[in-house]
Motif scaffolding. Structure first.
Motif, PDB file in Angstrom:
ATOM      1  N   MET A   1      82.304   6.359 -83.011  1.00  0.00           N
ATOM      2  CA  MET A   1      81.972   5.432 -84.088  1.00  0.00           C
ATOM      3  C   MET A   1      82.171   3.976 -83.694  1.00  0.00           C
ATOM      4  SD  MET A   1      80.490   6.952 -86.453  1.00  0.00           S
ATOM      5  CE  MET A   1      80.375   5.471 -87.460  1.00  0.00           C
ATOM      6  N   ASP A   2      83.092   3.689 -82.795  1.00  0.00           N
ATOM      7  CA  ASP A   2      83.242   2.304 -82.334  1.00  0.00           C
ATOM      8  C   ASP A   2      81.939   1.805 -81.713  1.00  0.00           C
ATOM      9  OD1 ASP A   2      85.861   2.164 -83.189  1.00  0.00           O
ATOM     10  OD2 ASP A   2      86.718   2.630 -81.227  1.00  0.00           O
ATOM     11  N   ASP A   3      81.299   2.661 -80.907  1.00  0.00           N
ATOM     12  CA  ASP A   3      80.051   2.268 -80.260  1.00  0.00           C
ATOM     13  C   ASP A   3      78.894   2.217 -81.254  1.00  0.00           C
ATOM     14  OD1 ASP A   3      81.262   2.011 -77.785  1.00  0.00           O
ATOM     15  OD2 ASP A   3      80.884   4.088 -77.222  1.00  0.00           O
ATOM     16  N   ILE A   4      78.862   3.155 -82.185  1.00  0.00           N
ATOM     17  CA  ILE A   4      77.801   3.142 -83.195  1.00  0.00           C
ATOM     18  C   ILE A   4      77.912   1.899 -84.068  1.00  0.00           C
ATOM     19  CG2 ILE A   4      77.002   4.339 -85.284  1.00  0.00           C
ATOM     20  CD1 ILE A   4      77.612   6.983 -83.791  1.00  0.00           C
ATOM     21  N   ILE A   5      79.132   1.531 -84.435  1.00  0.00           N
ATOM     22  CA  ILE A   5      79.345   0.311 -85.222  1.00  0.00           C
ATOM     23  C   ILE A   5      78.935  -0.918 -84.418  1.00  0.00           C
ATOM     24  CG2 ILE A   5      81.119  -1.165 -86.250  1.00  0.00           C
ATOM     25  CD1 ILE A   5      82.578   1.474 -87.035  1.00  0.00           C
ATOM     26  N   GLU A   6      79.289  -0.961 -83.121  1.00  0.00           N
ATOM     27  CA  GLU A   6      78.897  -2.097 -82.283  1.00  0.00           C
ATOM     28  C   GLU A   6      77.381  -2.228 -82.219  1.00  0.00           C
ATOM     29  OE1 GLU A   6      78.810  -3.527 -77.606  1.00  0.00           O
ATOM     30  OE2 GLU A   6      80.316  -2.050 -78.217  1.00  0.00           O
ATOM     31  N   ALA A   7      76.682  -1.099 -81.997  1.00  0.00           N
ATOM     32  CA  ALA A   7      75.218  -1.141 -81.919  1.00  0.00           C
ATOM     33  C   ALA A   7      74.627  -1.601 -83.243  1.00  0.00           C
ATOM     34  CB  ALA A   7      74.682   0.225 -81.527  1.00  0.00           C
ATOM     35  N   ASN A   8      75.200  -1.152 -84.349  1.00  0.00           N
ATOM     36  CA  ASN A   8      74.748  -1.573 -85.676  1.00  0.00           C
ATOM     37  C   ASN A   8      74.916  -3.081 -85.842  1.00  0.00           C
ATOM     38  OD1 ASN A   8      75.904  -1.335 -89.035  1.00  0.00           O
ATOM     39  ND2 ASN A   8      73.800  -1.023 -88.426  1.00  0.00           N
TER      40      ASN A   8
ATOM     41  N   GLU B   1      84.376   6.927 -95.393  1.00  0.00           N
ATOM     42  CA  GLU B   1      85.103   6.017 -94.510  1.00  0.00           C
ATOM     43  C   GLU B   1      84.216   4.950 -93.896  1.00  0.00           C
ATOM     44  OE1 GLU B   1      87.868   6.149 -90.434  1.00  0.00           O
ATOM     45  OE2 GLU B   1      87.103   8.032 -91.315  1.00  0.00           O
ATOM     46  N   TYR B   2      83.040   5.353 -93.402  1.00  0.00           N
ATOM     47  CA  TYR B   2      82.260   4.447 -92.566  1.00  0.00           C
ATOM     48  C   TYR B   2      81.113   3.727 -93.273  1.00  0.00           C
ATOM     49  CZ  TYR B   2      84.718   6.399 -88.549  1.00  0.00           C
ATOM     50  OH  TYR B   2      85.686   6.779 -87.656  1.00  0.00           O
ATOM     51  N   VAL B   3      80.450   4.374 -94.199  1.00  0.00           N
ATOM     52  CA  VAL B   3      79.260   3.769 -94.789  1.00  0.00           C
ATOM     53  C   VAL B   3      79.536   2.402 -95.412  1.00  0.00           C
ATOM     54  CG1 VAL B   3      77.553   4.016 -96.656  1.00  0.00           C
ATOM     55  CG2 VAL B   3      77.947   5.902 -95.048  1.00  0.00           C
ATOM     56  N   PRO B   4      80.674   2.194 -96.103  1.00  0.00           N
ATOM     57  CA  PRO B   4      80.908   0.872 -96.688  1.00  0.00           C
ATOM     58  C   PRO B   4      80.979  -0.272 -95.678  1.00  0.00           C
ATOM     59  CG  PRO B   4      82.302   2.501 -97.759  1.00  0.00           C
ATOM     60  CD  PRO B   4      81.674   3.183 -96.567  1.00  0.00           C
ATOM     61  N   GLU B   5      81.240   0.028 -94.384  1.00  0.00           N
ATOM     62  CA  GLU B   5      81.329  -1.053 -93.401  1.00  0.00           C
ATOM     63  C   GLU B   5      80.081  -1.162 -92.517  1.00  0.00           C
ATOM     64  OE1 GLU B   5      83.999  -0.135 -89.849  1.00  0.00           O
ATOM     65  OE2 GLU B   5      84.791   1.274 -91.318  1.00  0.00           O
ATOM     66  N   LEU B   6      79.057  -0.379 -92.818  1.00  0.00           N
ATOM     67  CA  LEU B   6      77.832  -0.398 -92.029  1.00  0.00           C
ATOM     68  C   LEU B   6      76.736  -1.164 -92.762  1.00  0.00           C
ATOM     69  CD1 LEU B   6      77.857   3.357 -90.919  1.00  0.00           C
ATOM     70  CD2 LEU B   6      78.573   1.379 -89.558  1.00  0.00           C
ATOM     71  N   LYS B   7      75.657  -1.483 -92.042  1.00  0.00           N
ATOM     72  CA  LYS B   7      74.511  -2.162 -92.647  1.00  0.00           C
ATOM     73  C   LYS B   7      73.233  -1.601 -92.035  1.00  0.00           C
ATOM     74  CE  LYS B   7      75.859  -5.892 -89.550  1.00  0.00           C
ATOM     75  NZ  LYS B   7      76.402  -7.258 -89.479  1.00  0.00           N
ATOM     76  N   ARG B   8      72.104  -1.992 -92.622  1.00  0.00           N
ATOM     77  CA  ARG B   8      70.790  -1.489 -92.177  1.00  0.00           C
ATOM     78  C   ARG B   8      70.810   0.044 -92.106  1.00  0.00           C
ATOM     79  NH1 ARG B   8      71.715  -5.949 -89.254  1.00  0.00           N
ATOM     80  NH2 ARG B   8      72.588  -4.758 -87.547  1.00  0.00           N
ATOM     81  N   ILE B   9      71.212   0.669 -93.189  1.00  0.00           N
ATOM     82  CA  ILE B   9      71.343   2.130 -93.241  1.00  0.00           C
ATOM     83  C   ILE B   9      70.099   2.741 -93.878  1.00  0.00           C
ATOM     84  CG2 ILE B   9      72.676   4.067 -94.150  1.00  0.00           C
ATOM     85  CD1 ILE B   9      75.078   2.160 -94.320  1.00  0.00           C
ATOM     86  N   LEU B  10      69.558   3.730 -93.198  1.00  0.00           N
ATOM     87  CA  LEU B  10      68.509   4.582 -93.748  1.00  0.00           C
ATOM     88  C   LEU B  10      69.164   5.916 -94.072  1.00  0.00           C
ATOM     89  CD1 LEU B  10      65.509   5.309 -94.322  1.00  0.00           C
ATOM     90  CD2 LEU B  10      65.306   5.908 -91.904  1.00  0.00           C
ATOM     91  N   GLY B  11      69.358   6.208 -95.337  1.00  0.00           N
ATOM     92  CA  GLY B  11      70.037   7.437 -95.721  1.00  0.00           C
ATOM     93  C   GLY B  11      69.131   8.647 -95.591  1.00  0.00           C
ATOM     94  N   THR B  12      69.678   9.760 -95.073  1.00  0.00           N
ATOM     95  CA  THR B  12      68.896  10.993 -94.946  1.00  0.00           C
ATOM     96  C   THR B  12      69.707  12.192 -95.409  1.00  0.00           C
ATOM     97  OG1 THR B  12      69.537  11.584 -92.668  1.00  0.00           O
ATOM     98  CG2 THR B  12      67.713  10.018 -92.932  1.00  0.00           C
ATOM     99  N   THR B  13      68.990  13.243 -95.777  1.00  0.00           N
ATOM    100  CA  THR B  13      69.597  14.480 -96.230  1.00  0.00           C
ATOM    101  C   THR B  13      68.756  15.653 -95.759  1.00  0.00           C
ATOM    102  OG1 THR B  13      70.287  15.767 -98.179  1.00  0.00           O
ATOM    103  CG2 THR B  13      68.345  14.390 -98.429  1.00  0.00           C
ATOM    104  N   GLN B  14      69.359  16.855 -95.728  1.00  0.00           N
ATOM    105  CA  GLN B  14      68.585  18.057 -95.464  1.00  0.00           C
ATOM    106  C   GLN B  14      68.311  18.813 -96.756  1.00  0.00           C
ATOM    107  OE1 GLN B  14      71.203  19.419 -92.459  1.00  0.00           O
ATOM    108  NE2 GLN B  14      72.559  20.548 -93.834  1.00  0.00           N
ATOM    109  N   SER B  15      68.797  18.255 -97.879  1.00  0.00           N
ATOM    110  CA  SER B  15      68.558  18.861 -99.183  1.00  0.00           C
ATOM    111  C   SER B  15      67.555  18.010 -99.960  1.00  0.00           C
ATOM    112  CB  SER B  15      69.883  19.024 -99.939  1.00  0.00           C
ATOM    113  OG  SER B  15      70.527  17.772-100.115  1.00  0.00           O
ATOM    114  N   VAL B  16      67.634  18.003-101.272  1.00  0.00           N
ATOM    115  CA  VAL B  16      66.655  17.309-102.104  1.00  0.00           C
ATOM    116  C   VAL B  16      66.780  15.793-101.919  1.00  0.00           C
ATOM    117  CG1 VAL B  16      65.869  16.916-104.465  1.00  0.00           C
ATOM    118  CG2 VAL B  16      66.713  19.173-103.790  1.00  0.00           C
ATOM    119  N   PRO B  17      65.689  15.087-101.603  1.00  0.00           N
ATOM    120  CA  PRO B  17      65.758  13.634-101.430  1.00  0.00           C
ATOM    121  C   PRO B  17      66.088  12.934-102.744  1.00  0.00           C
ATOM    122  CG  PRO B  17      63.479  14.390-101.377  1.00  0.00           C
ATOM    123  CD  PRO B  17      64.337  15.613-101.370  1.00  0.00           C
ATOM    124  N   LEU B  18      66.730  11.759-102.613  1.00  0.00           N
ATOM    125  CA  LEU B  18      67.152  10.971-103.770  1.00  0.00           C
ATOM    126  C   LEU B  18      66.595   9.556-103.653  1.00  0.00           C
ATOM    127  CD1 LEU B  18      70.857  12.218-103.748  1.00  0.00           C
ATOM    128  CD2 LEU B  18      69.051  12.985-105.292  1.00  0.00           C
TER     129      LEU B  18
END
Length: 253
Positions: free
Chosen positions: A112-119, A139-156
């Motif tokens: 996650m350190d590297d994923i956050i850096e790339a973000n 834990e992590y979503v509140p500190e991230l940006k430019r997020i495209l949310g995905t799911t394998q269930s019903v889209p929202l």
């Protein structure tokens, strides 16, 4: 992949792995509620080039990155002509070569350190919600940006479903959804070996995949085959791992 086709796969996955549909939906609802206009992106806002390189976290990853980097320096293959998409932990290997992927497809179990850096350096994060990563989403979503949310269930409202099960094959279906017509796979071996890029808790650089991981890799292979045979896209693989029907194997010399 349309939702009818995906849900036929999803029903089989739930049954074979014993996953909870209710937990998947709970995770998707949590992610949906955490996303807003300040931290999210949408499919419509995410532009890519016609040609895409997808980096998986298989044992061929480092060698494939070095080959591509060398070809880029020799001007035999211009990486600027491609959109670069990393499957979760493959981000670490790219950053080791100072390459920032344009998009990272992640369920938040890579480094996650590297994923956050790339973000922070501009990468869009396609963050996937499933029943086993609820705590990591909190834990992590509140500190991230430019997020495209995905799911394998019903889209929202803020969470899409374009098909796919593992980070690697979800990269493929995301690229197709965004309009890719040519996909080059790197580090996508579809074998039974996992690396520290895929499993940061490994004590060695790579090791034998456990039974569940092998089942997941098998689904990744089958879903990649489905994409190659049913979508309007050309897929080639430079990884040198297991061959996939409908996907051409190539090697750059």
């Amino acid at each position: 992949m349309n939702l009818d086709a995906w849900f036929s796969w999803y029903d089989k996955i739930l049954k074979e792995f014993g996953f909870s549909r209710e937990d998947d939906e709970k995770s998707a609802e949590l992610l949906n509620n955490l996303l807003n206009e300040d931290n999210s992106s949408s499919i419509a806002e995410t532009n890519i080039k016609d040609m895409v390189i997808i980096f998986g976290a298989g044992p061929s990853l480092k060698g494939n990155i070095e080959d591509l980097d060398e070809l880029d320096q020799l001007e035999e293959l211009n990486l600027n002509k491609f959109t670069l998409i990393a499957a979760d932990g493959a981000t670490t290997a790219l950053l080791e070569k100072d390459i920032v992927p344009d998009i990272i497809v992640t369920d938040l179990d890579g480094n996650m350190d590297d994923i956050i850096e790339a973000n922070e350096r501009g990468a869009i994060l396609a963050v996937h919600a499933h029943g086993n990563n609820i705590d990591k989403i909190k834990e992590y979503v509140p500190e991230l940006k430019r997020i495209l949310g995905t799911t394998q269930s019903v889209p929202l409202e803020n969470v899409s479903n374009f098909g796919g099960f593992t980070d690697g094959d979800r990269c493929i279906f995301l690229a197709i959804e965004l309009g890719a017509r040519f996909i080059l796979l790197a580090g996508m071996d579809f074998g039974d070996i996992v690396t520290k890029y895929s499993r940061p808790d490994l004590s060695e650089a790579e090791g034998k995949a456990d039974e569940i991981k092998q089942m997941k890799l098998n689904y990744a292979k089958k879903l990649t085959q489905w994409a190659a045979e049913n979508e309007n896209v050309k897929i080639v693989n430079m990884s040198g791992g297991e061959s996939v029907q409908g996907v051409d194997d190539i090697k750059f010399e």
